[in-house]
Write an enzyme that holds these catalytic residues in place. Sequence first.
Site: not given
Ligand code: IMP
Length: 417
Positions: A16, A40, A293, A295, A323
């Site tokens: 995004k 992020g 982490r 993915r 790609d």
């Molecule tokens: P929290 O938002 O930190 O409470 O995490 C809850 C879940 O959402 C976990 O599985 C995180 O890995 C996932 N998560 C939170 N923010 C993101 C993001 O920006 N990208 C992907 N996964 C996310």
Amino acid sequence: MSVKVIVGTQWGDEGKGKITDILAEKMDYVVRYQGGNNAGHTVVVGDKTFKLHLVPSGILYDTVVSMIGNGVVIDPGVLIEEMETLKAQGVFIDHNRLRISSIAHVILPVHKAIDSQQEALRREQKIGTTGRGIGPCYTDKVARLGVRMMDLLSKDRLAKRLQKHPNMRPDDVESVIETYAGYGDVLRPFVTDTSLEINRAIARGKRIIMEGAQGTMLDVDHGTYPFVTSSNPISGAACIGAGVGPHKIDQVIGVTKAYCTRVGEGPFPTEEFGEINDYLRTKGCEFGTTTARPRRCGWLDLVVLRYAVRINGITEICLTKLDVLDELKTIRVCTAYQTPEGTVDEFPLDLETFSEAKPIYDELPGWCEDISQVTHFEKLPLNAKNYIKYISNILGVRISLVSVGSKRLQTIHLLTH
Ligand code: IMP
């Protein structure tokens, strides 16, 4: 008038940030409406790489006003640090370019502590949160215990909020008041009524993007509960998180990765293990921007996408990281699930059914050539064109943009925005 909402259609990390950055060139405002620094975005401009967690990516254009809406939860220390890093990278930031909602809730140290304690208590049922205090902050918001940005601007008011806070350790209160009042002093010029400004901008015919963080399947209502985040990334939440009426929104742009990833725990039917997982992770650099982490990686899931199109009211799709599939001879796409209740092609709301779902795949031939420098649809290999058309046909949604690399120029526009 042009108000577009950008949403992730999978489990976040769809790209995004790049899409918002591309579209922001022609925008006046970019507004973030939920989430916090659990998100992020990596945006590559020329030879510079910007990592954004809270500041909307509109900040990279001089002509765009970036707003952090009331639906976002803000860790002010992290925000100040991010602003400093951006400034050090040559980005000009002042109160005309960055606006922060006075009613956005604030992440406190206690929220981060509770986040990790709760994860430890969940043991094997852990969610795999980012540990940034997001869930506990939203919990306090709903419990009416929260501290809001405007509270940081008055030490007395902040003291009243924190001294009454049931989760604060009495020993910590004074130091938190000091630190957070200090953050308030730094952020004071930026704090404002963002909803009022956005609505005035809409009335003046300005062009606005509202960007969601995370993705549809992490939505606290519509996602794979309880393996979700604590806010609503879906398009409807843009109205709440920015303070804008639904009839003001013209377009909902879904961002979809050409395959699928997930960070943290929870079911993921098209997840691959072994060779394909390693290939996608390495070629797609699939490591979290926030937590680094690795993915979990797998094939595109059209059941999930069909659901995302429905609950977000998606009007067009931007397909990213095409790609990454360059070297695959065969590409699989999940069209339905085999479940204990039979074959389904709509997302089953029952997590147990979803956890047991076995993907039913279509196989499409790969293109086996480098498409990362292609900038026109006609120049794509036939099988890449067919992959794009196939997704669009099955979902009944046009694909307006295809991204083939992290740089701004590595983009194929299929429609003008
Ligand atoms: P929290 O938002 O930190 O409470 O995490 C809850 C879940 O959402 C976990 O599985 C995180 O890995 C996932 N998560 C939170 N923010 C993101 C993001 O920006 N990208 C992907 N996964 C996310």
